[in-house]
Design a protein around this motif. Structure first.
Motif, PDB file in Angstrom:
ATOM      1  N   ARG A  58       0.833  -1.202   0.000  1.00 41.81           N
ATOM      2  CA  ARG A  58       0.000   0.000   0.000  1.00 41.81           C
ATOM      3  C   ARG A  58       0.866   1.250   0.000  1.00 41.81           C
ATOM      4  O   ARG A  58       0.373   2.354   0.137  1.00 41.81           O
ATOM      5  CB  ARG A  58      -0.935   0.012   1.213  1.00 41.81           C
ATOM      6  CG  ARG A  58      -1.992  -1.045   1.156  1.00 41.81           C
ATOM      7  CD  ARG A  58      -2.955  -0.682   0.082  1.00 41.81           C
ATOM      8  NE  ARG A  58      -4.008  -1.661  -0.051  1.00 41.81           N
ATOM      9  CZ  ARG A  58      -4.735  -1.765  -1.135  1.00 41.81           C
ATOM     10  NH1 ARG A  58      -4.515  -0.980  -2.156  1.00 41.81           N
ATOM     11  NH2 ARG A  58      -5.663  -2.659  -1.225  1.00 41.81           N
ATOM     12  N   ARG A  59       2.180   1.047  -0.127  1.00 45.42           N
ATOM     13  CA  ARG A  59       3.110   2.181  -0.144  1.00 45.42           C
ATOM     14  C   ARG A  59       4.047   2.036  -1.324  1.00 45.42           C
ATOM     15  O   ARG A  59       4.628   0.981  -1.547  1.00 45.42           O
ATOM     16  CB  ARG A  59       3.924   2.224   1.141  1.00 45.42           C
ATOM     17  CG  ARG A  59       3.088   2.481   2.350  1.00 45.42           C
ATOM     18  CD  ARG A  59       3.974   2.570   3.582  1.00 45.42           C
ATOM     19  NE  ARG A  59       3.142   2.783   4.737  1.00 45.42           N
ATOM     20  CZ  ARG A  59       3.072   1.961   5.759  1.00 45.42           C
ATOM     21  NH1 ARG A  59       3.800   0.884   5.791  1.00 45.42           N
ATOM     22  NH2 ARG A  59       2.280   2.226   6.769  1.00 45.42           N
ATOM     23  N   LEU A  60       4.196   3.109  -2.062  1.00 39.07           N
ATOM     24  CA  LEU A  60       5.188   3.186  -3.127  1.00 39.07           C
ATOM     25  C   LEU A  60       6.132   4.317  -2.784  1.00 39.07           C
ATOM     26  O   LEU A  60       5.828   5.157  -1.939  1.00 39.07           O
ATOM     27  CB  LEU A  60       4.507   3.441  -4.477  1.00 39.07           C
ATOM     28  CG  LEU A  60       3.568   2.338  -4.974  1.00 39.07           C
ATOM     29  CD1 LEU A  60       2.834   2.796  -6.230  1.00 39.07           C
ATOM     30  CD2 LEU A  60       4.345   1.063  -5.246  1.00 39.07           C
ATOM     31  N   THR A  61       7.271   4.347  -3.428  1.00 38.59           N
ATOM     32  CA  THR A  61       8.257   5.385  -3.125  1.00 38.59           C
ATOM     33  C   THR A  61       8.217   6.484  -4.184  1.00 38.59           C
ATOM     34  O   THR A  61       7.634   6.316  -5.263  1.00 38.59           O
ATOM     35  CB  THR A  61       9.677   4.789  -3.092  1.00 38.59           C
ATOM     36  OG1 THR A  61      10.011   4.344  -4.401  1.00 38.59           O
ATOM     37  CG2 THR A  61       9.770   3.645  -2.092  1.00 38.59           C
ATOM     38  N   PHE A  62       8.866   7.580  -3.862  1.00 41.21           N
ATOM     39  CA  PHE A  62       9.003   8.651  -4.837  1.00 41.21           C
ATOM     40  C   PHE A  62       9.821   8.169  -6.034  1.00 41.21           C
ATOM     41  O   PHE A  62       9.624   8.633  -7.149  1.00 41.21           O
ATOM     42  CB  PHE A  62       9.622   9.899  -4.208  1.00 41.21           C
ATOM     43  CG  PHE A  62       8.646  10.659  -3.357  1.00 41.21           C
ATOM     44  CD1 PHE A  62       7.632  11.407  -3.932  1.00 41.21           C
ATOM     45  CD2 PHE A  62       8.749  10.628  -1.973  1.00 41.21           C
ATOM     46  CE1 PHE A  62       6.728  12.105  -3.154  1.00 41.21           C
ATOM     47  CE2 PHE A  62       7.846  11.327  -1.187  1.00 41.21           C
ATOM     48  CZ  PHE A  62       6.829  12.064  -1.774  1.00 41.21           C
ATOM     49  N   ASP A  63      10.725   7.220  -5.810  1.00 39.48           N
ATOM     50  CA  ASP A  63      11.475   6.627  -6.917  1.00 39.48           C
ATOM     51  C   ASP A  63      10.536   5.885  -7.865  1.00 39.48           C
ATOM     52  O   ASP A  63      10.673   5.972  -9.091  1.00 39.48           O
ATOM     53  CB  ASP A  63      12.551   5.671  -6.401  1.00 39.48           C
ATOM     54  CG  ASP A  63      13.667   6.394  -5.648  1.00 39.48           C
ATOM     55  OD1 ASP A  63      13.864   7.612  -5.893  1.00 39.48           O
ATOM     56  OD2 ASP A  63      14.330   5.750  -4.820  1.00 39.48           O
ATOM     57  N   LEU A  65       7.404   6.576  -8.324  1.00 35.31           N
ATOM     58  CA  LEU A  65       6.669   7.625  -9.024  1.00 35.31           C
ATOM     59  C   LEU A  65       7.523   8.219 -10.139  1.00 35.31           C
ATOM     60  O   LEU A  65       7.061   8.373 -11.275  1.00 35.31           O
ATOM     61  CB  LEU A  65       6.235   8.720  -8.044  1.00 35.31           C
ATOM     62  CG  LEU A  65       5.557   9.948  -8.645  1.00 35.31           C
ATOM     63  CD1 LEU A  65       4.251   9.585  -9.336  1.00 35.31           C
ATOM     64  CD2 LEU A  65       5.332  11.002  -7.574  1.00 35.31           C
ATOM     65  N   GLU A  66       8.772   8.514  -9.821  1.00 36.48           N
ATOM     66  CA  GLU A  66       9.682   9.121 -10.798  1.00 36.48           C
ATOM     67  C   GLU A  66       9.866   8.220 -12.013  1.00 36.48           C
ATOM     68  O   GLU A  66       9.879   8.692 -13.153  1.00 36.48           O
ATOM     69  CB  GLU A  66      11.033   9.399 -10.130  1.00 36.48           C
ATOM     70  CG  GLU A  66      11.951  10.288 -10.926  1.00 36.48           C
ATOM     71  CD  GLU A  66      11.493  11.736 -11.002  1.00 36.48           C
ATOM     72  OE1 GLU A  66      11.738  12.368 -12.042  1.00 36.48           O
ATOM     73  OE2 GLU A  66      10.883  12.222 -10.037  1.00 36.48           O
ATOM     74  N   GLU A  67       9.993   6.926 -11.777  1.00 37.28           N
ATOM     75  CA  GLU A  67      10.157   5.969 -12.878  1.00 37.28           C
ATOM     76  C   GLU A  67       8.928   5.910 -13.772  1.00 37.28           C
ATOM     77  O   GLU A  67       9.043   5.690 -14.977  1.00 37.28           O
ATOM     78  CB  GLU A  67      10.450   4.573 -12.324  1.00 37.28           C
ATOM     79  CG  GLU A  67      11.808   4.419 -11.698  1.00 37.28           C
ATOM     80  CD  GLU A  67      11.971   3.070 -11.002  1.00 37.28           C
ATOM     81  OE1 GLU A  67      11.093   2.185 -11.173  1.00 37.28           O
ATOM     82  OE2 GLU A  67      12.975   2.906 -10.288  1.00 37.28           O
ATOM     83  N   ALA A  68       7.763   6.111 -13.191  1.00 33.05           N
ATOM     84  CA  ALA A  68       6.512   5.990 -13.949  1.00 33.05           C
ATOM     85  C   ALA A  68       6.150   7.257 -14.715  1.00 33.05           C
ATOM     86  O   ALA A  68       5.387   7.196 -15.680  1.00 33.05           O
ATOM     87  CB  ALA A  68       5.374   5.624 -13.002  1.00 33.05           C
ATOM     88  N   LEU A  69       6.690   8.405 -14.284  1.00 39.56           N
ATOM     89  CA  LEU A  69       6.326   9.670 -14.928  1.00 39.56           C
ATOM     90  C   LEU A  69       6.849   9.749 -16.355  1.00 39.56           C
ATOM     91  O   LEU A  69       7.924   9.222 -16.664  1.00 39.56           O
ATOM     92  CB  LEU A  69       6.867  10.850 -14.110  1.00 39.56           C
ATOM     93  CG  LEU A  69       6.189  11.100 -12.764  1.00 39.56           C
ATOM     94  CD1 LEU A  69       6.918  12.200 -12.010  1.00 39.56           C
ATOM     95  CD2 LEU A  69       4.717  11.442 -12.935  1.00 39.56           C
TER      96      LEU A  69
END
Length: 101
Positions: A58-63, A65-69
């Motif tokens: 239930r937790r993802l990292t900012f990394d 998120l960055e990879e998916a953007l």
């Protein structure tokens, strides 16, 4: 006494209609939030949801998120929408764990 009951009933009917309208509007806004995003932002959300499901977290990292953007500049509104939609699915974006690399 009967006039009081009639007035109370009319007021309650108005309150019930207003409440039903507010709830209906709020649920419509939430459903449209994903649809209103650009296609590449919808893809980001889909990737992040799939990653969270695959990892059963239930937790993802900012990394993550960055990879998916996408490679373009992302607006603050797009990021806010991403966080909002993920939170509707019970998923949070947090700082990376020091031990996770």
């Amino acid at each position: 006494m009967e006039r009081f009951d009639d007035a109370h009933g009319r007021r309650q009917a108005i309150i019930d209609r207003m409440l039903a309208h507010a709830l209906r509007s709020a649920s419509n806004e939430r459903r449209q939030s994903h649809d209103g995003l650009p296609e590449d932002m919808r893809a980001v959300i889909d990737v992040l949801l799939a990653k969270a499901q695959a990892q059963r977290q239930r937790r993802l990292t900012f990394d993550d998120l960055e990879e998916a953007l996408p490679p373009r500049d992302v607006s603050a509104e797009d990021l806010e929408a991403i966080f909002w939609i993920l939170s509707e699915h019970g998923i949070a974006i947090e700082d990376s764990d020091p031990g996770r690399d």
